[in-house]
Design a protein around this motif. Structure first.
Motif, PDB file in Angstrom:
ATOM      1  N   ALA A  23       0.836  -1.210   0.000  1.00  0.00           N
ATOM      2  CA  ALA A  23       0.000   0.000   0.000  1.00  0.00           C
ATOM      3  C   ALA A  23       0.870   1.260   0.000  1.00  0.00           C
ATOM      4  O   ALA A  23       1.732   1.425   0.860  1.00  0.00           O
ATOM      5  N   ARG A  24       0.641   2.144  -0.942  1.00  0.00           N
ATOM      6  CA  ARG A  24       1.394   3.402  -1.023  1.00  0.00           C
ATOM      7  C   ARG A  24       0.425   4.570  -0.839  1.00  0.00           C
ATOM      8  O   ARG A  24      -0.475   4.786  -1.654  1.00  0.00           O
ATOM      9  N   PHE A  25       0.610   5.279   0.242  1.00  0.00           N
ATOM     10  CA  PHE A  25      -0.251   6.423   0.546  1.00  0.00           C
ATOM     11  C   PHE A  25       0.375   7.714   0.017  1.00  0.00           C
ATOM     12  O   PHE A  25       1.548   8.023   0.313  1.00  0.00           O
ATOM     13  N   GLY A  26      -0.402   8.444  -0.734  1.00  0.00           N
ATOM     14  CA  GLY A  26       0.068   9.726  -1.262  1.00  0.00           C
ATOM     15  C   GLY A  26       1.344   9.581  -2.079  1.00  0.00           C
ATOM     16  O   GLY A  26       1.435   8.713  -2.965  1.00  0.00           O
ATOM     17  N   GLU A  27       2.349  10.393  -1.708  1.00  0.00           N
ATOM     18  CA  GLU A  27       3.611  10.403  -2.432  1.00  0.00           C
ATOM     19  C   GLU A  27       4.707   9.638  -1.688  1.00  0.00           C
ATOM     20  O   GLU A  27       5.912   9.859  -1.949  1.00  0.00           O
ATOM     21  N   ALA A  28       4.331   8.740  -0.805  1.00  0.00           N
ATOM     22  CA  ALA A  28       5.326   7.984  -0.034  1.00  0.00           C
ATOM     23  C   ALA A  28       6.227   7.186  -0.966  1.00  0.00           C
ATOM     24  O   ALA A  28       5.799   6.659  -1.993  1.00  0.00           O
ATOM     25  N   GLN A  29       7.506   7.084  -0.574  1.00  0.00           N
ATOM     26  CA  GLN A  29       8.487   6.378  -1.382  1.00  0.00           C
ATOM     27  C   GLN A  29       8.594   4.902  -1.007  1.00  0.00           C
ATOM     28  O   GLN A  29       9.279   4.138  -1.696  1.00  0.00           O
ATOM     29  N   LYS A  48      -4.338  11.618   0.670  1.00  0.00           N
ATOM     30  CA  LYS A  48      -5.628  11.682  -0.014  1.00  0.00           C
ATOM     31  C   LYS A  48      -5.747  10.683  -1.161  1.00  0.00           C
ATOM     32  O   LYS A  48      -6.813  10.573  -1.774  1.00  0.00           O
ATOM     33  N   THR A  49      -4.679   9.983  -1.423  1.00  0.00           N
ATOM     34  CA  THR A  49      -4.732   8.945  -2.461  1.00  0.00           C
ATOM     35  C   THR A  49      -4.069   7.675  -1.928  1.00  0.00           C
ATOM     36  O   THR A  49      -3.237   7.719  -1.021  1.00  0.00           O
ATOM     37  N   LEU A  50      -4.444   6.562  -2.540  1.00  0.00           N
ATOM     38  CA  LEU A  50      -3.888   5.263  -2.140  1.00  0.00           C
ATOM     39  C   LEU A  50      -3.757   4.374  -3.360  1.00  0.00           C
ATOM     40  O   LEU A  50      -4.672   4.286  -4.189  1.00  0.00           O
ATOM     41  N   SER A  51      -2.606   3.740  -3.465  1.00  0.00           N
ATOM     42  CA  SER A  51      -2.380   2.734  -4.512  1.00  0.00           C
ATOM     43  C   SER A  51      -2.050   1.416  -3.835  1.00  0.00           C
ATOM     44  O   SER A  51      -1.263   1.388  -2.871  1.00  0.00           O
TER      45      SER A  51
END
Length: 242
Positions: free
Chosen positions: A144-150, A193-196
């Motif tokens: 899970a990647r939240f926002g612009e997390a690396q 505010k976003t999630l991948s």
């Protein structure tokens, strides 16, 4: 001499009268009835014979009527359903054979939903549903990647299931995400505010197929460095208490 002649004349006259009467009677017996000789010559009465048939003798009036169906038989015949010929059976449609192929679950054949939980606090439930036609394996845990997390959050190894989660078409698998520390001890917090979400392959060291981008609440979710996830689970109950 004259006396004898007179007697003979009377005898002849009587004989003639008898003969005429016999002839008259014979004539009346020819089927025209019996004539009353005592009646005047201007009127005569004829009596027709009315012979009745003897026992066992059939007359024209006594002939039985032709056989006709009884009223009940006619009603039954009228109401009886027409004979049905056996209908030709429609060919049975071949049901689609169940697919025996198994694939790895990934974004293009699944639907992923992210739902924040009230209990435990600061947690979120991820639900992945197989929307494809093949059974798929949900390996490992969600990347899970939240926002612009690396980077992606680590997994709690204590939640590893005994078997790979297997999803038949229409079935769902689950994972829980701890977003932040409940006691506020976490650091480096921010609002995402976003999630991948990306899916792992059999080895667990790579991502396969396309990812998913489930929607988050409009105000976003607060996360910090306490972020952690569980392995995918076959049952929702397995993650709700984590």
């Amino acid at each position: 001499m004259n006396r004898n002649r007179a007697s003979r004349t009377r005898l002849l006259t009587a004989a003639a009268t008898v003969a005429l009467a016999a002839l008259s009677l014979t004539a009346c017996n020819d089927g025209s009835g019996v004539k009353d000789e005592g009646a005047s010559s201007g009127s005569s009465t004829t009596v027709s014979p009315t012979a009745s048939p003897t026992a066992g003798e059939r007359t024209d009036d006594a002939k039985p009527a032709p056989d006709t169906p009884a009223a009940s038989d006619t009603a039954d015949t009228a109401n009886a359903p027409a004979a049905k010929s056996p209908a030709a059976k429609a060919p049975a449609k071949n049901a689609p054979a169940a697919s025996t192929r198994t694939v790895t679950c990934e974004g293009s054949t699944t639907r992923t939903v992210a739902a924040p939980l009230t209990r435990p606090v600061n947690h979120m439930l991820l639900t992945v549903t197989n929307t494809g036609s093949n059974t798929c394996y949900l390996y490992g845990y969600p990347a899970a990647r939240f926002g612009e997390a690396q980077s992606v959050p680590p997994v709690d190894e204590d939640t590893k299931p005994q078997a790979v989660v297997t999803l038949k078409p229409g079935e769902s698998g689950y994972a829980s995400v701890r977003l932040s520390a409940a006691d506020g001890s976490g650091s480096n917090g921010y609002t995402a505010k976003t999630l991948s979400v990306y899916f792992q392959g059999r080895s667990g060291n790579e991502s396969v197929g396309s990812g998913a981008t489930p929607a988050l609440p409009a105000k976003g979710l607060y996360v910090d460095d306490s972020l952690e996830v569980t392995y995918w689970q076959q049952s929702m109950d397995s993650v709700l208490g984590w």
